[in-house]
Write a protein that holds these residues in place. Structure first.
Motif, short mmCIF file in Angstrom:
data_model
loop_
_atom_site.label_atom_id
_atom_site.label_comp_id
_atom_site.label_asym_id
_atom_site.label_seq_id
_atom_site.Cartn_x
_atom_site.Cartn_y
_atom_site.Cartn_z
N PHE A 142 -19.97 18.19 24.26
CA PHE A 142 -20.82 18.03 22.94
C PHE A 142 -20.57 16.71 22.23
N GLN A 143 -21.31 16.19 21.41
CA GLN A 143 -21.14 15.14 20.54
C GLN A 143 -19.97 15.22 19.65
N VAL A 144 -19.44 16.34 19.34
CA VAL A 144 -18.19 16.51 18.49
C VAL A 144 -17.60 17.70 19.57
N ALA A 145 -16.46 17.04 20.29
CA ALA A 145 -15.95 17.89 21.15
C ALA A 145 -15.68 19.24 20.63
N LYS A 146 -15.90 20.35 21.77
CA LYS A 146 -15.71 21.70 21.13
C LYS A 146 -14.50 22.03 22.09
N VAL A 147 -13.29 22.34 21.28
CA VAL A 147 -12.15 23.16 22.06
C VAL A 147 -11.53 23.92 21.25
N PHE A 148 -10.82 24.89 21.85
CA PHE A 148 -9.79 25.82 21.08
C PHE A 148 -8.64 25.01 20.55
N PRO A 149 -8.59 24.58 19.16
CA PRO A 149 -7.63 23.78 18.61
C PRO A 149 -6.20 24.11 18.56
N ARG A 150 -5.83 25.81 18.52
CA ARG A 150 -4.73 25.99 18.50
C ARG A 150 -4.22 26.13 20.04
N MET A 151 -4.99 26.13 20.96
CA MET A 151 -4.54 26.31 22.40
C MET A 151 -3.95 25.00 22.99
N ALA A 172 -4.43 21.30 21.52
CA ALA A 172 -5.53 20.53 21.40
C ALA A 172 -6.00 19.97 19.94
N ALA A 173 -5.49 20.40 18.98
CA ALA A 173 -5.59 20.22 17.56
C ALA A 173 -5.10 18.82 17.19
N VAL A 174 -3.77 18.47 18.00
CA VAL A 174 -3.26 17.21 17.68
C VAL A 174 -3.62 15.66 18.64
N LEU A 175 -4.52 16.12 19.59
CA LEU A 175 -5.09 15.25 20.50
C LEU A 175 -5.67 14.10 19.71
N SER A 176 -5.79 12.83 20.21
CA SER A 176 -6.38 11.64 19.70
C SER A 176 -7.93 12.10 20.16
N ARG A 199 -9.04 14.15 23.30
CA ARG A 199 -10.02 15.40 22.96
C ARG A 199 -11.39 15.42 23.71
N LYS A 200 -11.90 14.23 23.84
CA LYS A 200 -13.07 14.26 24.75
C LYS A 200 -12.94 14.32 26.12
#
Ligand SMILES: Nc1ncnc2c1ncn2[C@@H]1O[C@H](COP(=O)(O)OP(=O)(O)OP(=O)(O)O)[C@@H](O)[C@H]1O
Ligand SMILES: [Mg+2]
Length: 251
Positions: A86-95, A145-149, A153-154
């Motif tokens: 997606f244009q805005v990356a969709k990941v599970f941020p806490r995982m 994932a939440a702390v990735l650049s 993240r992309k």
């Protein structure tokens, strides 16, 4: 000329008060790297949403490998070989990065999460390692994932899309928000995935350096309609494309 892997015929899509796509028809041959460009609001993300089952179109047909998949839900499109970043990356941020990819591999295999968490000797773990290596994320495997650049993240989102083992990979602005170094690395990654995996890739981008470095063919959308499709050289030379989009961009 190979058969089209993706065929769109007469696609129209409306949001309340906005005609986002009108009579969009295009073919993407198997194995091609196609870029879709156009100004903000042209309908690029909506087109990806229609292709991947996020939005059913009001009119028109979507075919993947000759099969009519119009209106199929996203999970069914995935099963048939389509994955979208997606244009805005969709990941599970806490995982962690690892668990995000593991969850995608699991979803692909239809295996339950509990089973995977409890078993270390499952073949899928090798696939996760392989995907992390392929996308340059091995050293970040245990990072949440939440702390990735933005760039990492992309890349994670691309790894997740690849875990679904797609034939058609849809990338919506894969380098948006990246530094020049991250953008360069991502262009090389996409090129490598495309060549080595024999994927069909469709991407949108506002960075024309990325588009002209990668695309074999370019489709220009303007106000929800296709203005033209052509080789990078043809698109560069078209006055109407310059007028609606490229403007004074140095190409
Ligand atoms: N969920 C929505 N609800 C209502 N209108 C929407 C929605 N999503 C997009 N639109 C509108 O549909 C049109 C096409 O938007 P879309 O996001 O597909 O364009 P885009 O080409 O991807 O633009 P960008 O380059 O800014 O990402 C725009 O006018 C936009 O405002
Ligand atoms: Mg968009």
């Amino acid at each position: 000329m190979s058969l089209p892997l993706l065929r769109l015929a007469g696609i129209s899509k409306r949001y309340p008060g906005v005609q986002a796509l009108t009579d969009v028809s295009l073919d993407v041959p198997a194995g091609q790297l196609r870029a879709v460009i156009g100004p903000n609001g042209a309908g690029k993300s909506t087109l990806f949403g229609v292709i991947s089952g996020e939005y059913p179109p009001e009119a028109g047909v979507v075919e993947l490998d000759g099969k009519n998949i119009t209106g199929w839900p996203p999970w069914k499109c995935v099963r048939l070989g389509m994955a979208r970043a997606f244009q805005v990356a969709k990941v599970f941020p806490r995982m962690t990065v690892y668990d995000n990819v593991l969850a995608a591999v699991m979803a692909r295999d239809g295996t339950s999460w509990q089973f995977w968490r409890l078993t270390s000797r499952v073949p899928g773990r090798k696939r996760v390692d392989g995907l992390l290596a392929e996308t340059g994320l091995l050293s970040l495997a245990e990072t949440p994932a939440a702390v990735l650049s933005q760039g990492d993240r992309k890349r994670l989102e691309i790894a997740i899309a690849l875990a679904l083992e797609p034939r058609l990979l849809l990338l919506d602005e894969p380098t948006a928000g990246m530094s020049p170094e991250e953008t360069h690395a991502t262009v090389e990654l996409i090129r490598q995935l495309w060549r080595e995996r024999g994927l069909t890739v469709m991407l949108t981008e506002h960075d024309m350096g990325v588009v002209f470095a990668l695309a074999e063919e370019i489709t220009v959308l303007h106000r929800g309609r296709i203005l033209c499709t052509g080789s990078p050289e043809e698109i560069r030379g078209r006055q109407d494309v310059r007028e609606v989009y490229l403007g004074d961009i140095e190409l």
